[in-house]
Write a protein that holds these residues in place. Structure first.
Motif, PDB file in Angstrom:
ATOM      1  N   VAL A 145       0.823  -1.205   0.000  1.00 35.99           N
ATOM      2  CA  VAL A 145       0.000   0.000   0.000  1.00 35.99           C
ATOM      3  C   VAL A 145       0.857   1.255   0.000  1.00 35.99           C
ATOM      4  O   VAL A 145       0.573   2.232  -0.700  1.00 35.99           O
ATOM      5  CB  VAL A 145      -0.950  -0.007   1.224  1.00 35.99           C
ATOM      6  CG1 VAL A 145      -1.715   1.310   1.313  1.00 35.99           C
ATOM      7  CG2 VAL A 145      -1.920  -1.186   1.141  1.00 35.99           C
ATOM      8  N   LEU A 146       1.947   1.266   0.769  1.00 36.73           N
ATOM      9  CA  LEU A 146       2.801   2.451   0.861  1.00 36.73           C
ATOM     10  C   LEU A 146       3.740   2.597  -0.334  1.00 36.73           C
ATOM     11  O   LEU A 146       4.265   3.683  -0.582  1.00 36.73           O
ATOM     12  CB  LEU A 146       3.634   2.399   2.154  1.00 36.73           C
ATOM     13  CG  LEU A 146       2.853   2.457   3.465  1.00 36.73           C
ATOM     14  CD1 LEU A 146       3.821   2.428   4.639  1.00 36.73           C
ATOM     15  CD2 LEU A 146       1.982   3.711   3.525  1.00 36.73           C
ATOM     16  N   GLY A 147       3.969   1.515  -1.038  1.00 36.41           N
ATOM     17  CA  GLY A 147       4.863   1.583  -2.187  1.00 36.41           C
ATOM     18  C   GLY A 147       6.307   1.840  -1.807  1.00 36.41           C
ATOM     19  O   GLY A 147       7.123   2.266  -2.634  1.00 36.41           O
ATOM     20  N   ASP A 148       6.657   1.609  -0.558  1.00 38.15           N
ATOM     21  CA  ASP A 148       8.026   1.852  -0.090  1.00 38.15           C
ATOM     22  C   ASP A 148       8.938   0.713  -0.526  1.00 38.15           C
ATOM     23  O   ASP A 148       8.522  -0.442  -0.594  1.00 38.15           O
ATOM     24  CB  ASP A 148       8.039   1.970   1.435  1.00 38.15           C
ATOM     25  CG  ASP A 148       9.410   2.313   1.966  1.00 38.15           C
ATOM     26  OD1 ASP A 148       9.888   3.418   1.667  1.00 38.15           O
ATOM     27  OD2 ASP A 148      10.006   1.470   2.664  1.00 38.15           O
ATOM     28  N   SER A 149      10.211   1.052  -0.815  1.00 36.53           N
ATOM     29  CA  SER A 149      11.164   0.038  -1.254  1.00 36.53           C
ATOM     30  C   SER A 149      12.551   0.390  -0.729  1.00 36.53           C
ATOM     31  O   SER A 149      13.097   1.448  -1.070  1.00 36.53           O
ATOM     32  CB  SER A 149      11.203  -0.060  -2.785  1.00 36.53           C
ATOM     33  OG  SER A 149      12.274  -0.879  -3.206  1.00 36.53           O
TER      34      SER A 149
END
Length: 292
Positions: free
Chosen positions: A67-71
């Motif tokens: 959901v946050l699209g963090d990587s």
């Protein structure tokens, strides 16, 4: 079917047993502590939430971005790109600055020293040693004996074009193989080796005609090494009165070099490293203590 299992209660603890017994020891059927169960359930819920919020599940050709699209990988690459951009900016300033300006500007000097130290370890230490003290056939960069000169500019030039590297601007100072090419016989080579060795502080061999050795030297060697044996940097001939010799300082080592000379090769680093790194190497090497 009737249950044939009869519950067995441990007499001491009052807890039901599992029916398992090993060497007279019976296993009690104690329930797991509630706090442990609650922690397990909480971890399961947290894991499910993590899978939803952050990248986690692998797909056929990619992965679920969450959901946050963090990587973390993307963050690391962005930090790397930012660092490389900053390094490129400093490197460009280094390229445009003169060697004297680099030495007199603290920020540039610090960058050049750090960059040069890393480049030396990766490219130069294999031959000159991690401490730059060299070995037989590889110059000691910490002493004051420099065949081509030890000033900052001279070191930079040598690094750029190398020695006998094949580069058009390479340092070239080949010594003839006086014995292998038949220019001198064995007796003449022994005589000139003892003459040079005696002048350089070595004990000459008994029975060798040093006067004849001087004649051989003046006729064949003085044109490059000078009548005073101090060498000529213009042609890359070493100082024969120096404390250390590149290929060993002994009568036998001198005989070997005169007989079949070894002419070492150093790469032209301008064809392998960027200009900022070559300048950094020059500054670093000059600061090792042997630079003039």
């Amino acid at each position: 079917m009737a249950d044939t299992h009869t519950k067995e209660i441990d007499e001491i603890s009052g807890v039901e047993t599992t029916g398992h017994e090993w060497d007279g020891l019976k296993e009690l059927n104690n329930p797991l502590p509630r706090w442990w169960l609650y922690m397990t359930y909480a971890c399961i819920v947290w894991a499910i939430g993590y899978w939803i919020v952050y990248p986690s599940w692998p797909l056929v050709s990619s992965y679920a971005t969450g959901v946050l699209g963090d990587s973390q990988r993307a963050n690391a690459l962005a930090a790397y790109d930012a660092g490389m951009a900053e390094r490129a900016q400093i490197g460009e300033t280094l390229v445009n600055a003169s060697l004297d300006e680099i030495q007199s500007t603290q920020s540039l000097l610090e960058f050049a020293m750090a960059n040069g130290r890393a480049a030396f370890g990766d490219n130069c230490a294999a031959c000159h040693g991690s401490g730059a003290t060299g070995a037989i056939g590889y110059p000691n960069l910490q002493d004051d004996q420099w065949i081509w000169g030890g000033s900052l500019d001279e070191i930079h030039t040598t690094l750029q074009y190398g020695v006998r590297s094949g580069h058009d601007e390479a340092r070239i100072g080949d010594m003839p193989a006086f014995g292998a090419d038949g220019l001198l016989d064995k007796e003449q080579i022994r005589q000139v080796a003892n003459y040079v060795g005696e002048k350089a502080g070595l004990e000459p061999e008994e029975g060798v005609d040093l006067a004849a050795g001087e004649t051989v030297y003046l006729d064949n060697c003085a044109a490059c090494h000078g009548e005073d044996l101090k060498g000529m940097r213009e042609v890359g001939s070493p100082n024969l009165l120096a404390r250390n010799y590149l290929y060993g300082k002994s009568i036998d080592a001198i005989v070997a070099q005169v007989t079949d000379s070894r002419n070492g090769v150093m790469p032209a680093w301008s064809t392998r490293l960027d200009p900022a790194t070559v300048k950094s190497l020059a500054v670093y090497v000059h600061a090792l203590g042997g630079g003039e």
